[in-house]
Enzyme design. Structure first.
Site, PDB file in Angstrom:
ATOM      1  N   LYS A  54     -32.297   7.888 -37.705  1.00  0.00           N
ATOM      2  CA  LYS A  54     -31.723   9.155 -37.214  1.00  0.00           C
ATOM      3  C   LYS A  54     -32.781   9.969 -36.456  1.00  0.00           C
ATOM      4  CE  LYS A  54     -28.304   9.201 -40.904  1.00  0.00           C
ATOM      5  NZ  LYS A  54     -27.931   9.639 -42.253  1.00  0.00           N
ATOM      6  N   GLN A  98     -29.430  13.795 -46.972  1.00  0.00           N
ATOM      7  CA  GLN A  98     -29.286  12.344 -47.049  1.00  0.00           C
ATOM      8  C   GLN A  98     -28.807  11.952 -48.451  1.00  0.00           C
ATOM      9  OE1 GLN A  98     -29.695  10.183 -44.389  1.00  0.00           O
ATOM     10  NE2 GLN A  98     -28.871   8.633 -45.758  1.00  0.00           N
ATOM     11  N   ASP A 121     -22.881  16.599 -40.784  1.00  0.00           N
ATOM     12  CA  ASP A 121     -22.409  15.394 -41.473  1.00  0.00           C
ATOM     13  C   ASP A 121     -20.939  15.536 -41.874  1.00  0.00           C
ATOM     14  OD1 ASP A 121     -23.798  13.068 -41.717  1.00  0.00           O
ATOM     15  OD2 ASP A 121     -24.816  13.589 -43.586  1.00  0.00           O
TER      16      ASP A 121
END
Ligand code: NAP
Length: 291
Positions: A54, A98, A121
């Site tokens: 990422k 994450q 996200d």
């Protein structure tokens, strides 16, 4: 035997990154540098790999990405402190936590703290709730990438019978909500299967488009699909050090009209969609156009 169209996520993601790089350049002219933050708690090896991909993809299009690392022993309060500072920081347009978090830290409680305006996200309860009620804000990257990959290959879901195997929170469940949204990227007739679905093959054979997001290597075989089906395999499983999907490519591909490879299908699209959400967040913060 049909020669299926290979739904090449790597190629599509490259095109998307080039499009995003142009939008980042436009923002930079206006003095805005899109800022992404990633919170990594603990030392899960797969998470380390995902986070570095990422970071690398962000740098490639001019997004400024920074990773904040906390030790495995971090407390909920430590995590909450980082999120609350990012919710207020004007240089942060979007951020992600994450997953998975170490045991002992309640992911739901953590995601509840993420401001929906910066939830690139799309996994906070507020974002998922908005999606489920048909008023989406940011949407989760993997299902968004699946719909984008189909769209860019000229495959519309509207009016189609779509079977989603897996009701997980990252892929299957939000994908089903997206497929039900009104509009040309939704309007599908959706069936969702899971571990309690009897005769999975019979349900899969009803699909015009089949999406599998389970996490069981080669669960779906050729006998479980109808000729001419479009197959998207979101599964990632490691077998003898090799990445394999949830679909048995060797037996399913000869019956399919189109199919994603693993690797190189859904995975690259996930990262591209995270970047797309980040650029969109920066544009929104800069008062620019909606996507
Ligand atoms: P998850 O939360 O564990 O959900 C798995 C789902 O599969 C559950 O709904 C489960 O049913 C269902 N299931 C398990 N065994 C089954 C069976 N035999 N038949 C039918 N359904 C079955 O997983 P997830 O987070 O959604 O992830 C799914 C897969 O996608 C994993 O391989 C993951 O690594 C992959 N993934 C890939 C990306 C990417 O970027 N490529 C991103 C995210 C996830 P129950 O609900 O009944 O337990």
């Amino acid at each position: 035997m049909i020669q299926p169209l290979i739904l090449d996520g790597k190629a599509a993601a490259k095109v998307i990154r080039a499009e995003l790089a142009r939008r980042v350049a436009e923002l930079e002219v206006r003095g805005v540098k899109p800022g992404l933050r990633i919170l990594l708690v603990g030392s899960d090896p797969a998470s380390q790999v995902y986070v570095s991909s990422k970071e690398k993809a962000s740098a490639g299009i001019g997004v400024s990405a920074c990773v904040e690392r906390l030790p495995e022993s971090a407390s909920f309060a430590d995590v909450a402190g980082v999120i609350e500072s990012w919710n207020r920081d004007p240089a942060v347009h979007g951020f992600i936590v994450q997953l998975p978090l170490p045991r002992g830290i309640d992911a739901y409680a953590v995601l509840k703290l993420v401001s929906p305006a910066r939830d690139v996200d799309g996994l906070s309860p507020a974002s998922l709730g908005a999606l489920a009620s048909g008023r989406p804000g940011f949407m989760p990257a993997t299902p968004l990438g699946i719909i984008e990959l189909l769209w860019r290959n000229g495959i519309t879901v509207s009016g189609k019978r779509v079977v989603v195997v897996g009701r997980g929170e990252l892929v299957g469940r939000p994908l089903a909500s997206m497929l039900l949204l009104h509009g040309e990227r939704g309007d599908a007739t959706v069936t969702v299967c899971h571990s309690r679905t009897p005769d999975l093959g019979a349900v899969c054979r009803t699909a015009e488009i089949l999406v599998v997001a389970v996490g069981r290597a080669r669960l779906v075989t050729g006998a479980m699909v109808s000729e001419g089906v479009v197959v998207v395999d979101a599964g990632t499983n490691s077998i003898d050090g090799r990445l394999v999907g949830d679909v048995d490519f060797a037996t399913v591909a000869p019956r399919a009209a189109a199919i994603t490879p693993v690797p190189g299908g859904v995975g690259p699209m996930t990262v591209a969609m995270l970047l797309a959400n980040t650029v969109k967040a920066a544009e929104q913060a800069a008062g620019k156009r909606e996507l």
